[in-house]
Enzyme design. Structure first.
Site, PDB file in Angstrom:
ATOM      1  N   TYR A  32      48.986  17.966   3.861  1.00 40.93           N
ATOM      2  CA  TYR A  32      47.871  18.372   2.999  1.00 40.93           C
ATOM      3  C   TYR A  32      47.287  19.675   3.556  1.00 40.93           C
ATOM      4  CZ  TYR A  32      45.164  17.344  -1.088  1.00 40.93           C
ATOM      5  OH  TYR A  32      44.650  17.394  -2.352  1.00 40.93           O
ATOM      6  N   GLY A  36      43.689  26.407   7.818  1.00 43.81           N
ATOM      7  CA  GLY A  36      43.692  26.114   9.253  1.00 43.81           C
ATOM      8  C   GLY A  36      45.122  25.886   9.727  1.00 43.81           C
ATOM      9  N   HIS A  37      45.848  25.033   8.994  1.00 40.81           N
ATOM     10  CA  HIS A  37      47.261  24.793   9.333  1.00 40.81           C
ATOM     11  C   HIS A  37      48.064  26.102   9.235  1.00 40.81           C
ATOM     12  CE1 HIS A  37      46.151  20.715   7.558  1.00 40.81           C
ATOM     13  NE2 HIS A  37      46.591  20.383   8.763  1.00 40.81           N
ATOM     14  N   GLN A  61      47.677   6.435  15.137  1.00 42.32           N
ATOM     15  CA  GLN A  61      46.399   7.037  15.506  1.00 42.32           C
ATOM     16  C   GLN A  61      45.266   6.657  14.554  1.00 42.32           C
ATOM     17  OE1 GLN A  61      48.170  11.037  15.083  1.00 42.32           O
ATOM     18  NE2 GLN A  61      46.246  11.650  14.138  1.00 42.32           N
ATOM     19  N   LYS A 149      39.781  22.938  16.144  1.00 46.11           N
ATOM     20  CA  LYS A 149      39.022  22.018  15.287  1.00 46.11           C
ATOM     21  C   LYS A 149      38.982  20.634  15.942  1.00 46.11           C
ATOM     22  CE  LYS A 149      37.518  20.001  11.455  1.00 46.11           C
ATOM     23  NZ  LYS A 149      38.281  18.826  11.248  1.00 46.11           N
ATOM     24  N   SER A 185      39.345  21.047   6.629  1.00 45.17           N
ATOM     25  CA  SER A 185      39.939  19.777   7.022  1.00 45.17           C
ATOM     26  C   SER A 185      40.583  19.145   5.794  1.00 45.17           C
ATOM     27  CB  SER A 185      38.853  18.846   7.565  1.00 45.17           C
ATOM     28  OG  SER A 185      39.341  17.516   7.622  1.00 45.17           O
TER      29      SER A 185
HETATM   30  P1  AMP Z   1      46.008  17.582  11.012  1.00 49.46           P
HETATM   31  O1  AMP Z   1      46.984  17.829   9.915  1.00 49.46           O
HETATM   32  O2  AMP Z   1      44.605  17.379  10.543  1.00 49.46           O
HETATM   33  O3  AMP Z   1      46.475  16.533  11.993  1.00 49.46           O
HETATM   34  O4  AMP Z   1      45.935  18.928  11.853  1.00 49.46           O
HETATM   35  C1  AMP Z   1      47.091  19.546  12.346  1.00 49.46           C
HETATM   36  C2  AMP Z   1      46.692  20.674  13.242  1.00 49.46           C
HETATM   37  O5  AMP Z   1      45.899  21.603  12.508  1.00 49.46           O
HETATM   38  C3  AMP Z   1      45.853  20.243  14.444  1.00 49.46           C
HETATM   39  O6  AMP Z   1      46.257  20.978  15.585  1.00 49.46           O
HETATM   40  C4  AMP Z   1      44.455  20.612  14.021  1.00 49.46           C
HETATM   41  O7  AMP Z   1      43.590  20.888  15.104  1.00 49.46           O
HETATM   42  C5  AMP Z   1      44.716  21.878  13.231  1.00 49.46           C
HETATM   43  N1  AMP Z   1      43.606  22.166  12.322  1.00 49.46           N
HETATM   44  C6  AMP Z   1      43.036  21.308  11.429  1.00 49.46           C
HETATM   45  N2  AMP Z   1      41.997  21.909  10.814  1.00 49.46           N
HETATM   46  C7  AMP Z   1      41.899  23.157  11.335  1.00 49.46           C
HETATM   47  C8  AMP Z   1      41.025  24.267  11.118  1.00 49.46           C
HETATM   48  N3  AMP Z   1      40.021  24.210  10.226  1.00 49.46           N
HETATM   49  N4  AMP Z   1      41.223  25.387  11.836  1.00 49.46           N
HETATM   50  C9  AMP Z   1      42.231  25.460  12.754  1.00 49.46           C
HETATM   51  N5  AMP Z   1      43.088  24.462  12.998  1.00 49.46           N
HETATM   52  C10 AMP Z   1      42.930  23.319  12.304  1.00 49.46           C
END
Ligand code: AMP
Length: 281
Positions: A32, A36-37, A61, A149, A185
């Site tokens: 999704y 950020g990703h 998790q 984040k 997020s």
């Molecule tokens: P997730 O898909 O939420 O598990 O996040 C995957 C990666 O993306 C993790 O390393 C998170 O820290 C990073 N991430 C999520 N949201 C952000 C954001 N707003 N800015 C930078 N990195 C992010």
């Protein structure tokens, strides 16, 4: 771009790349995708010949009361975005691939996993550390990129690779925010329009605390109060707001070098986390 769904194929692919002298960067995600990703993928692209993004919503998790079943998923969109950001391979296993049969081993990073988010989400960081250790063994990357984040997660993973001598360089990247300041997020999509508006008080409070720190306020109590006084009238519920030392994640009475203000709050049932380094500029 290739999509690889089995552990065996992923490992064989990576070992072949390494044998050919090519470097591999890994960006672990739960999909999704948002900007950020994408920032992590673009950074990964700079650091290796082969860029692998893993996409796995890791059951280990999630707590029993958490949002595993309804976690947002859109593989078609994610693969388009990942490809545009320069990804060579999406590693896209299912739970059966990652956890076949009885699973008995886990990675527990003590102390760092017990504080902050670890208090409200027992077992969460054990799930994270274990799956990331598995991904490191499957993708065999030279480097892996994570976002600030999830600052606690980043520090736990740095500790894990140090403690277990895992030959992967961990790269941390700054938080990417919406134009109005809300940290991006995948879970923001759960917010109703009203909750979305009220959520803004979290990042706004952190920015105000940072501003106050830059004007000379170092007392953690005062900095925390600024955030607290912002989220309360907006109807957000506090899980924690703390000023911590970045390395130990322990609370500080005064913001010194390497201090960070970190917070987790609830907007309705949606849990939001955010943080900012307390740096002079
Ligand atoms: P997730 O898909 O939420 O598990 O996040 C995957 C990666 O993306 C993790 O390393 C998170 O820290 C990073 N991430 C999520 N949201 C952000 C954001 N707003 N800015 C930078 N990195 C992010």
């Amino acid at each position: 771009m290739q999509i690889i769904k089995t552990v065996q194929e992923m490992q064989a692919f990576s070992l072949e790349q390494r044998a050919g002298g090519r470097t591999i960067a890994l960006v672990p995600t739960m999909g999704y995708l948002h900007d950020g990703h994408i920032s992590l993928l673009r950074e990964g692209r700079k650091h290796a010949d082969v860029l692998v993004m893993s996409l796995f919503v890791n059951p280990m998790q999630f707590g029993p009361q958490e949002d595993l079943a309804k976690y947002p998923r859109d593989f078609a969109r994610d693969s388009r975005l990942a490809e545009d950001a320069g990804t060579d391979v999406i590693f896209y296993p299912d739970a059966e691939q990652m956890y076949p049969g009885p699973f008995k081993t886990s990675v527990q990073v003590s102390e760092l996993s017990a504080v902050l988010c670890g208090k409200t989400r027992p077992g969460h960081f054990r799930g994270v550390a274990t799956v990331v250790a598995k991904l490191f063994n499957i993708v065999v990357p030279h480097r892996a990129i994570f976002g600030e984040k999830d600052f606690q997660q980043l520090m736990i993973l740095r500790q894990m690779v140090r403690d277990l001598n895992i030959p992967v360089e961990i790269i941390g990247m700054p938080i990417v925010r919406e134009q109005d300041g809300l940290a991006m997020s995948s879970r923001n999509m759960y917010l109703s329009p009203d909750e979305r508006r009220r959520s803004l008080s979290l990042s706004a409070g952190l920015f105000r605390a940072l501003d106050s720190f830059r004007k000379g306020e170092v007392k953690s109590k005062e900095l925390i109060k600024i955030v607290h006084d912002g989220i309360l009238p907006a109807g957000l519920r506090e899980d924690y707001i703390d000023v911590i030392d970045e390395a130990s994640l322990k609370p500080l009475d005064e913001a010194a070098d390497n201090a960070r203000i970190v917070a987790a709050v609830y907007a309705g049932s949606v849990r939001l986390i955010d943080n900012m380094a307390l740096k002079k500029n």
